[in-house]
Write a protein that holds these residues in place. Structure first.
Motif, PDB file in Angstrom:
ATOM      1  N   LYS A  77       0.833  -1.204   0.000  1.00 24.42           N
ATOM      2  CA  LYS A  77       0.000   0.000   0.000  1.00 24.42           C
ATOM      3  C   LYS A  77       0.868   1.255   0.000  1.00 24.42           C
ATOM      4  O   LYS A  77       0.550   2.232  -0.671  1.00 24.42           O
ATOM      5  N   GLN A  78       1.962   1.223   0.763  1.00 21.52           N
ATOM      6  CA  GLN A  78       2.887   2.359   0.773  1.00 21.52           C
ATOM      7  C   GLN A  78       3.486   2.560  -0.615  1.00 21.52           C
ATOM      8  O   GLN A  78       3.601   3.691  -1.084  1.00 21.52           O
ATOM      9  N   ALA A  79       3.884   1.461  -1.262  1.00 20.83           N
ATOM     10  CA  ALA A  79       4.466   1.547  -2.599  1.00 20.83           C
ATOM     11  C   ALA A  79       3.462   2.134  -3.586  1.00 20.83           C
ATOM     12  O   ALA A  79       3.813   3.003  -4.392  1.00 20.83           O
ATOM     13  N   GLN A 118       1.967   9.290  -6.163  1.00 18.99           N
ATOM     14  CA  GLN A 118       2.494  10.632  -5.913  1.00 18.99           C
ATOM     15  C   GLN A 118       3.560  11.005  -6.945  1.00 18.99           C
ATOM     16  O   GLN A 118       4.057  12.117  -6.940  1.00 18.99           O
ATOM     17  N   GLY A 119       3.921  10.054  -7.823  1.00 16.22           N
ATOM     18  CA  GLY A 119       4.875  10.344  -8.889  1.00 16.22           C
ATOM     19  C   GLY A 119       6.278   9.822  -8.646  1.00 16.22           C
ATOM     20  O   GLY A 119       7.184  10.125  -9.423  1.00 16.22           O
ATOM     21  N   TYR A 120       6.500   9.033  -7.624  1.00 15.63           N
ATOM     22  CA  TYR A 120       7.837   8.486  -7.360  1.00 15.63           C
ATOM     23  C   TYR A 120       8.129   7.336  -8.308  1.00 15.63           C
ATOM     24  O   TYR A 120       7.240   6.569  -8.668  1.00 15.63           O
ATOM     25  N   THR A 121       9.385   7.191  -8.709  1.00 15.03           N
ATOM     26  CA  THR A 121       9.794   6.097  -9.591  1.00 15.03           C
ATOM     27  C   THR A 121       9.980   4.825  -8.774  1.00 15.03           C
ATOM     28  O   THR A 121      10.052   4.862  -7.549  1.00 15.03           O
ATOM     29  N   ASP A 122      10.098   3.686  -9.476  1.00 16.06           N
ATOM     30  CA  ASP A 122      10.305   2.407  -8.800  1.00 16.06           C
ATOM     31  C   ASP A 122      11.579   2.428  -7.957  1.00 16.06           C
ATOM     32  O   ASP A 122      11.606   1.914  -6.845  1.00 16.06           O
ATOM     33  N   GLY A 176      11.749   1.955  -3.960  1.00 15.60           N
ATOM     34  CA  GLY A 176      12.597   0.914  -3.383  1.00 15.60           C
ATOM     35  C   GLY A 176      13.552   1.466  -2.343  1.00 15.60           C
ATOM     36  O   GLY A 176      13.744   0.879  -1.271  1.00 15.60           O
ATOM     37  N   ASN A 177      14.149   2.614  -2.631  1.00 10.41           N
ATOM     38  CA  ASN A 177      15.068   3.246  -1.670  1.00 10.41           C
ATOM     39  C   ASN A 177      14.340   3.697  -0.408  1.00 10.41           C
ATOM     40  O   ASN A 177      14.841   3.533   0.701  1.00 10.41           O
ATOM     41  N   LYS A 178      13.154   4.276  -0.570  1.00 15.67           N
ATOM     42  CA  LYS A 178      12.390   4.752   0.599  1.00 15.67           C
ATOM     43  C   LYS A 178      11.944   3.600   1.500  1.00 15.67           C
ATOM     44  O   LYS A 178      11.989   3.707   2.710  1.00 15.67           O
ATOM     45  N   LEU A 179      11.493   2.493   0.874  1.00 16.83           N
ATOM     46  CA  LEU A 179      10.963   1.368   1.637  1.00 16.83           C
ATOM     47  C   LEU A 179      12.021   0.313   1.951  1.00 16.83           C
ATOM     48  O   LEU A 179      11.723  -0.680   2.604  1.00 16.83           O
ATOM     49  N   LYS A 180      13.240   0.531   1.415  1.00 22.05           N
ATOM     50  CA  LYS A 180      14.358  -0.398   1.620  1.00 22.05           C
ATOM     51  C   LYS A 180      14.035  -1.800   1.100  1.00 22.05           C
ATOM     52  O   LYS A 180      14.231  -2.803   1.784  1.00 22.05           O
ATOM     53  N   ILE A 181      13.522  -1.840  -0.139  1.00 14.84           N
ATOM     54  CA  ILE A 181      13.252  -3.101  -0.820  1.00 14.84           C
ATOM     55  C   ILE A 181      13.793  -3.002  -2.246  1.00 14.84           C
ATOM     56  O   ILE A 181      14.100  -1.904  -2.729  1.00 14.84           O
TER      57      ILE A 181
END
Length: 192
Positions: free
Chosen positions: A66-68, A74-78, A82-87
């Motif tokens: 859901k966060q992804a 919101q316009g963030y790239t994959d 991945g960097n924000k969620l550490k995946i």
């Protein structure tokens, strides 16, 4: 020896399924689901690495998915997600594979030198095509030599775009006016 139905994990699962019909349909903030997550993580952490139960745990929680999705809208790239969620980026890409009309990240802004009005573009190719349509030289606009327009290279995500901004949709190469954060590539189309 205790029966399987008397195990706390089984009891919680049965309670959740009776209330929501399925564990998947249960809201992430439900106290029973939170307790179930805590119990299952303790069970998995205490078992050895070859435990079959550990291998069956899905890749990423519903909350992370859901966060992804929220970040993607919101316009963030994959890669940024991945960097924000550490995946891994590939995991994000798999989660969001069915997402259509995804908002772009805008990397170029054309600014009118006289009025200060701005047009947001996801790529320099879009700027080049726009310049050809209105009869201006791309290199002159890019380098600031054009008398009417200049180009800025800056990263702006969809949710950072001001309401009323004119932007180009990456998928359709059409221009729109932003009405709210939910109307990407929909709503009032803008014509030059």
């Amino acid at each position: 020896m205790a029966k399987l139905k008397d195990h706390p994990i089984s009891e919680l699962t049965i309670m959740i399924e009776s209330k929501y019909g399925s564990v998947i349909k249960c809201p992430d903030d439900d106290p029973m689901l939170i307790k179930l997550h805590k119990l299952t993580s303790k069970t998995l952490n205490s078992s050895n690495r070859s435990n079959a139960l550990k291998r069956k745990v899905p890749n990423g929680s519903t909350f992370e998915k859901k966060q992804a999705l929220t970040l993607a809208l919101q316009g963030y790239t994959d890669t940024e997600i991945g960097n924000k969620l550490k995946i891994n980026r590939s995991t994000v890409r798999n989660w969001l594979a069915n997402l259509t009309d995804r908002p772009a990240k805008f990397t170029r802004i054309i600014v009118s030198k006289h009025t200060g009005n701005r047009i947001y573009f996801p790529t320099s190719k879009g700027v080049r095509e726009w310049c050809d349509q209105i009869g201006h030289k791309f290199l002159a606009v890019n380098r600031g030599y054009d008398q009417l327009f200049s180009m800025q290279q800056i990263e702006v995500h969809w949710h950072e775009l001001p309401i009323g901004a004119i932007y180009q949709s990456a998928q359709q190469n059409k221009f729109y006016v932003k009405e709210n954060n939910d109307n990407y590539a929909r709503g009032e189309q803008y014509y030059f």
